[in-house]
Design a protein around this motif. Structure first.
Motif, PDB file in Angstrom:
ATOM      1  N   GLY A   1       0.788  -1.217   0.000  1.00 46.07           N
ATOM      2  CA  GLY A   1       0.000   0.000   0.000  1.00 46.07           C
ATOM      3  C   GLY A   1       0.823   1.272   0.000  1.00 46.07           C
TER       4      GLY A   1
ATOM      5  N   ALA B   1      -3.099   0.769  -1.763  1.00 39.99           N
ATOM      6  CA  ALA B   1      -4.199  -0.162  -1.536  1.00 39.99           C
ATOM      7  C   ALA B   1      -4.566  -0.193  -0.064  1.00 39.99           C
TER       8      ALA B   1
ATOM      9  N   ARG C   1      -8.354   0.893  -4.297  1.00 35.82           N
ATOM     10  CA  ARG C   1      -7.051   1.243  -4.865  1.00 35.82           C
ATOM     11  C   ARG C   1      -7.229   2.406  -5.834  1.00 35.82           C
TER      12      ARG C   1
ATOM     13  N   ASP D   1      -3.384  -7.590  -7.181  1.00 32.38           N
ATOM     14  CA  ASP D   1      -2.601  -6.582  -7.903  1.00 32.38           C
ATOM     15  C   ASP D   1      -2.490  -6.918  -9.391  1.00 32.38           C
TER      16      ASP D   1
END
Length: 272
Positions: A21, A26, A35, A156
């Motif tokens: 993050g 995130a 996100r 991701d």
């Protein structure tokens, strides 16, 4: 904020920063991941919606956007590598290699039928054409979720994009076998360097790869250098996230040199 099912997300709930993050921003809010949207987010969402439509269960689902314009995805529940070293033992297990190989085959088969919306942009600038699959392109331990001795999937998906099967597999080979730069791999806790040929073929066997495995001697270093070039390009464009990843680009170029130094026998099944 309302998602695709008409559910309202309570943005007053506490945000929990997730691993990674610090760079991608995130956060977890309840059972959802928020996100920042990127220029390639529409392309990634098209892929994720296709995967949901065909029943692929190893990826997050798209829920919508929040009041800050962030994408909202389902949270994959399980253990991750986190940010501490060394990595947990499951990363280096034979079970993980088998599960990753099988996951990759399901992903590639599922995206053979994917056709992107016109005009979408991919992070690495790829061009889609019939006959390509869509690779995750960063299906590495740091993006894996593990639960009850099994692989849940990968998060991701920003790096997803059109690919050959071999080019996407090459990054999994770099990071799971692993054939990444030795100095980096040692920091993660991996020590079985003499076992890497067997581990390579275990992953490819799980995938069901029936092509010429010796070709990976060229594909893997090419993939490492391509990743390094993408990082350089995005960092050169002023993206602070990728400027912070410039040491990663250096590790990738070192990995390419190390892979090129491996003997031809390494790529033959059954080699020591």
């Amino acid at each position: 904020m309302r998602g695709r099912s008409g559910l309202r997300y309570n943005l007053a709930m506490e945000e929990e920063r997730l691993a990674g993050g610090r760079t991608v921003g995130a956060v977890r809010i309840g059972d959802a991941v928020h996100r920042p949207a990127q220029p390639w987010t529409p392309a990634v969402h098209a892929v994720l919606r296709h995967l949901e439509a065909v029943g692929f269960d190893g990826a997050p689902r798209v829920l919508g956007t929040d009041g800050q314009g962030r994408e909202v995805l389902t949270h994959l529940v399980g253990e991750t590598t986190g940010e501490a070293l060394p990595w947990p033992a499951w990363v280096f297990s034979d079970t993980a290699l088998v599960r990753v190989g099988k996951w990759a085959r399901r992903l590639h088969d599922a995206t053979e039928s994917f056709v992107p919306p016109p005009g979408v942009r991919w992070l690495a600038g790829q061009t889609w054409r019939p006959g390509l699959i869509v690779g995750h392109h960063d299906a590495a331990p740091w993006n894996a979720v593990w639960r009850d001795g099994d692989l849940v999937g990968f998060f991701d998906w920003d790096t997803a994009g059109p690919s050959s099967r071999e080019f996407d597999l090459a990054f999994m080979v770099l990071t799971w076998v692993p054939l990444h730069a030795r100095q980096l791999v040692e920091r993660t806790g991996f020590t079985a360097f003499e076992d890497r040929s067997r581990r390579l073929h275990l992953l490819l066997d799980a995938y069901g790869y029936d092509g010429d495995r010796s070709a990976f001697a060229d594909v893997v270093p090419a993939r490492a250098r391509t990743n390094a070039d993408v990082i350089d390009r995005l960092a050169g464009g002023g993206d602070p996230v990728y400027a912070a990843l410039l040491p990663v680009a250096a590790d990738l170029r070192q990995a390419a040199l190390e892979v090129e130094a491996l003997p031809a026998s390494f790529w033959t099944r059954g080699s020591p």
